[in-house]
Motif scaffolding. Sequence first.
Motif, PDB file in Angstrom:
ATOM      1  N   LEU A 108      48.187  35.810  18.559  1.00  0.00           N
ATOM      2  CA  LEU A 108      48.524  35.647  19.894  1.00  0.00           C
ATOM      3  C   LEU A 108      48.020  36.758  20.787  1.00  0.00           C
ATOM      4  CD1 LEU A 108      52.118  33.891  19.372  1.00  0.00           C
ATOM      5  CD2 LEU A 108      49.630  32.846  20.149  1.00  0.00           C
ATOM      6  N   PRO A 109      48.300  38.110  20.645  1.00  0.00           N
ATOM      7  CA  PRO A 109      48.073  39.179  21.752  1.00  0.00           C
ATOM      8  C   PRO A 109      46.521  39.109  21.693  1.00  0.00           C
ATOM      9  CG  PRO A 109      49.388  40.096  19.782  1.00  0.00           C
ATOM     10  CD  PRO A 109      48.997  38.555  19.431  1.00  0.00           C
ATOM     11  N   ALA A 110      45.658  38.995  20.741  1.00  0.00           N
ATOM     12  CA  ALA A 110      44.364  38.526  21.132  1.00  0.00           C
ATOM     13  C   ALA A 110      43.693  37.327  22.159  1.00  0.00           C
ATOM     14  CB  ALA A 110      43.396  38.787  19.984  1.00  0.00           C
ATOM     15  N   VAL A 111      44.497  36.375  21.676  1.00  0.00           N
ATOM     16  CA  VAL A 111      44.335  35.177  22.529  1.00  0.00           C
ATOM     17  C   VAL A 111      44.867  35.301  24.025  1.00  0.00           C
ATOM     18  CG1 VAL A 111      44.971  32.697  22.719  1.00  0.00           C
ATOM     19  CG2 VAL A 111      44.482  33.683  20.492  1.00  0.00           C
ATOM     20  N   ALA A 112      46.007  35.977  24.131  1.00  0.00           N
ATOM     21  CA  ALA A 112      46.537  36.280  25.682  1.00  0.00           C
ATOM     22  C   ALA A 112      45.684  37.146  26.208  1.00  0.00           C
ATOM     23  CB  ALA A 112      48.032  36.916  25.386  1.00  0.00           C
ATOM     24  N   VAL A 113      44.846  38.183  25.739  1.00  0.00           N
ATOM     25  CA  VAL A 113      44.131  38.930  26.439  1.00  0.00           C
ATOM     26  C   VAL A 113      42.915  38.126  27.020  1.00  0.00           C
ATOM     27  CG1 VAL A 113      42.435  40.980  26.368  1.00  0.00           C
ATOM     28  CG2 VAL A 113      44.811  41.281  25.191  1.00  0.00           C
ATOM     29  N   LEU A 114      42.394  37.142  25.772  1.00  0.00           N
ATOM     30  CA  LEU A 114      41.126  36.428  26.324  1.00  0.00           C
ATOM     31  C   LEU A 114      41.387  35.598  27.425  1.00  0.00           C
ATOM     32  CD1 LEU A 114      38.410  35.459  25.891  1.00  0.00           C
ATOM     33  CD2 LEU A 114      39.261  34.294  24.070  1.00  0.00           C
ATOM     34  N   VAL A 115      42.552  34.630  27.107  1.00  0.00           N
ATOM     35  CA  VAL A 115      42.838  33.729  28.322  1.00  0.00           C
ATOM     36  C   VAL A 115      43.489  34.505  29.477  1.00  0.00           C
ATOM     37  CG1 VAL A 115      44.533  31.963  28.606  1.00  0.00           C
ATOM     38  CG2 VAL A 115      43.677  32.202  26.479  1.00  0.00           C
ATOM     39  N   GLY A 116      44.280  35.455  29.420  1.00  0.00           N
ATOM     40  CA  GLY A 116      44.446  36.037  30.574  1.00  0.00           C
ATOM     41  C   GLY A 116      43.356  36.786  31.344  1.00  0.00           C
ATOM     42  N   ALA A 121      39.962  35.719  36.101  1.00  0.00           N
ATOM     43  CA  ALA A 121      38.724  35.538  36.856  1.00  0.00           C
ATOM     44  C   ALA A 121      38.534  34.225  37.769  1.00  0.00           C
ATOM     45  CB  ALA A 121      37.489  35.493  35.743  1.00  0.00           C
ATOM     46  N   VAL A 122      39.386  33.194  37.095  1.00  0.00           N
ATOM     47  CA  VAL A 122      39.238  31.919  37.841  1.00  0.00           C
ATOM     48  C   VAL A 122      40.179  32.228  39.020  1.00  0.00           C
ATOM     49  CG1 VAL A 122      40.016  29.545  37.627  1.00  0.00           C
ATOM     50  CG2 VAL A 122      38.638  30.688  35.712  1.00  0.00           C
ATOM     51  N   LEU A 123      41.293  32.746  38.867  1.00  0.00           N
ATOM     52  CA  LEU A 123      42.054  32.741  40.027  1.00  0.00           C
ATOM     53  C   LEU A 123      41.630  33.499  41.126  1.00  0.00           C
ATOM     54  CD1 LEU A 123      45.020  32.479  41.143  1.00  0.00           C
ATOM     55  CD2 LEU A 123      45.494  34.727  40.159  1.00  0.00           C
ATOM     56  N   ILE A 124      40.920  34.649  41.069  1.00  0.00           N
ATOM     57  CA  ILE A 124      40.321  35.252  42.035  1.00  0.00           C
ATOM     58  C   ILE A 124      38.792  34.875  42.314  1.00  0.00           C
ATOM     59  CG2 ILE A 124      41.735  37.318  41.671  1.00  0.00           C
ATOM     60  CD1 ILE A 124      39.317  39.047  40.451  1.00  0.00           C
ATOM     61  N   ASP A 125      38.017  33.986  41.485  1.00  0.00           N
ATOM     62  CA  ASP A 125      36.833  33.753  41.761  1.00  0.00           C
ATOM     63  C   ASP A 125      35.794  34.640  41.534  1.00  0.00           C
ATOM     64  OD1 ASP A 125      34.845  31.602  41.865  1.00  0.00           O
ATOM     65  OD2 ASP A 125      34.658  31.812  44.005  1.00  0.00           O
ATOM     66  N   ASP A 126      35.845  35.407  40.525  1.00  0.00           N
ATOM     67  CA  ASP A 126      35.213  36.618  40.120  1.00  0.00           C
ATOM     68  C   ASP A 126      34.187  36.236  39.106  1.00  0.00           C
ATOM     69  OD1 ASP A 126      34.197  39.041  39.892  1.00  0.00           O
ATOM     70  OD2 ASP A 126      35.803  39.932  39.176  1.00  0.00           O
ATOM     71  N   SER A 127      32.796  36.599  39.399  1.00  0.00           N
ATOM     72  CA  SER A 127      31.949  36.206  38.526  1.00  0.00           C
ATOM     73  C   SER A 127      31.794  37.205  37.444  1.00  0.00           C
ATOM     74  CB  SER A 127      30.483  35.851  39.128  1.00  0.00           C
ATOM     75  OG  SER A 127      30.012  37.209  39.752  1.00  0.00           O
ATOM     76  N   GLY A 129      34.243  38.823  36.203  1.00  0.00           N
ATOM     77  CA  GLY A 129      35.444  38.528  35.346  1.00  0.00           C
ATOM     78  C   GLY A 129      35.199  37.259  34.230  1.00  0.00           C
ATOM     79  N   HIS A 130      34.336  36.568  35.018  1.00  0.00           N
ATOM     80  CA  HIS A 130      33.836  35.377  33.945  1.00  0.00           C
ATOM     81  C   HIS A 130      32.776  36.040  32.916  1.00  0.00           C
ATOM     82  CE1 HIS A 130      35.539  31.504  36.008  1.00  0.00           C
ATOM     83  NE2 HIS A 130      35.427  32.313  37.010  1.00  0.00           N
ATOM     84  N   ARG A 131      32.038  36.804  33.348  1.00  0.00           N
ATOM     85  CA  ARG A 131      31.184  37.213  32.517  1.00  0.00           C
ATOM     86  C   ARG A 131      31.834  38.109  31.289  1.00  0.00           C
ATOM     87  NH1 ARG A 131      25.561  39.036  32.622  1.00  0.00           N
ATOM     88  NH2 ARG A 131      25.390  37.891  34.692  1.00  0.00           N
ATOM     89  N   GLU A 132      32.606  38.788  31.751  1.00  0.00           N
ATOM     90  CA  GLU A 132      33.459  39.645  30.918  1.00  0.00           C
ATOM     91  C   GLU A 132      34.373  38.908  29.918  1.00  0.00           C
ATOM     92  OE1 GLU A 132      37.232  42.954  30.901  1.00  0.00           O
ATOM     93  OE2 GLU A 132      35.917  43.022  32.476  1.00  0.00           O
ATOM     94  N   ALA A 133      34.893  37.781  30.282  1.00  0.00           N
ATOM     95  CA  ALA A 133      35.486  37.026  29.321  1.00  0.00           C
ATOM     96  C   ALA A 133      34.709  36.183  28.243  1.00  0.00           C
ATOM     97  CB  ALA A 133      36.468  35.586  30.205  1.00  0.00           C
ATOM     98  N   TRP A 134      33.533  35.858  28.855  1.00  0.00           N
ATOM     99  CA  TRP A 134      32.672  35.139  28.208  1.00  0.00           C
ATOM    100  C   TRP A 134      31.993  36.105  26.983  1.00  0.00           C
ATOM    101  CZ3 TRP A 134      30.896  30.783  26.288  1.00  0.00           C
ATOM    102  CH2 TRP A 134      29.877  30.699  25.301  1.00  0.00           C
ATOM    103  N   THR A 135      31.807  37.445  27.346  1.00  0.00           N
ATOM    104  CA  THR A 135      31.361  38.348  26.401  1.00  0.00           C
ATOM    105  C   THR A 135      32.485  38.573  25.364  1.00  0.00           C
ATOM    106  OG1 THR A 135      30.392  39.689  28.092  1.00  0.00           O
ATOM    107  CG2 THR A 135      30.667  40.782  25.905  1.00  0.00           C
ATOM    108  N   MET A 136      33.658  38.404  25.628  1.00  0.00           N
ATOM    109  CA  MET A 136      34.827  38.351  24.860  1.00  0.00           C
ATOM    110  C   MET A 136      34.846  37.165  23.705  1.00  0.00           C
ATOM    111  SD  MET A 136      38.321  39.604  26.887  1.00  0.00           S
ATOM    112  CE  MET A 136      38.580  41.053  27.609  1.00  0.00           C
ATOM    113  N   VAL A 137      34.368  36.036  24.257  1.00  0.00           N
ATOM    114  CA  VAL A 137      34.251  34.903  23.319  1.00  0.00           C
ATOM    115  C   VAL A 137      33.218  34.811  22.325  1.00  0.00           C
ATOM    116  CG1 VAL A 137      33.722  32.391  23.356  1.00  0.00           C
ATOM    117  CG2 VAL A 137      35.352  33.298  25.003  1.00  0.00           C
ATOM    118  N   GLU A 138      32.102  35.573  22.976  1.00  0.00           N
ATOM    119  CA  GLU A 138      30.774  35.755  22.140  1.00  0.00           C
ATOM    120  C   GLU A 138      31.213  36.808  20.966  1.00  0.00           C
ATOM    121  OE1 GLU A 138      26.453  35.418  23.749  1.00  0.00           O
ATOM    122  OE2 GLU A 138      26.761  37.450  23.364  1.00  0.00           O
TER     123      GLU A 138
END
Length: 273
Positions: A108-116, A121-127, A129-138
Amino acid sequence: MTLAGGSALAQTTPTASTDSSSTTVPESSPATAPEAEVSLAGGFAHDAGLYFTAPLRWNAGEWAWFGGALLAIGASHHYDTQVRTHFTKGLTPTEISNTNSKDLQDALPAVAVLVGTWGYAVLIDDSRGHREAWTMVEAATLSTIDAYALKYLIRREGPDQTSDPNAWEKSGGRSFPSEHATAAFAIGTVLAEAGGDEYRWLRRALGYGLGIGTSYLRLKHNAHWLSDTVAGAGLGIASAQFTLNHAYRNQTSGFALVPVQGGAMLTYRMELP
């Protein structure tokens, strides 16, 4: 596949550093979030191909880093029994074998960091932030594929199955490496090394703390040997460094017509890896 992950430790540098030879997209005209996501997702297959064939391109320094990782795993293996004894002290063999490994809880902690990261990034519409989240997924995806492949190849029994830390190539053994530690360190390293330098110390404390904390929980719940978590840490960190290098490289090059006052200007854009 362990080789594929280990190479990134030597072949990448933290993304906070800026190479004067690279060309970056001006902050005044960032890509929109949907465009960024399509571009990043489209590059996953390419990055995966480079990731799993990375050992073919290693130099002497990268082999040295890989050797260092193996030495760290070997050193931690020496303490596998002591660590298991510490966390199972006072339990009977039956109680040890029936210990709840709490797989979901420890993830859960790792999932929480990824989802957070993605949600903010979605909340503030920051590209970015989207890139950082995708890098985490990859990073988490590539490293977890490696981890599961190694589990089925090495087939090591876990501390809840045996008191022998050398129970390799056993039917039903799935202990080495820890996939929880692998994914947590992959996600945590991206958190630690992506973004700007203003809060770098905090990012690193949270990011590497996520990996260390998750590894501690796996030991506490008697789900893995110490060397399982050390191997997972090395694999996760290496995979994250690899994906950071590729996710933050520029993606395209070519000629373009740019409207200017009174006409248009022909430009050539080359984005260096």
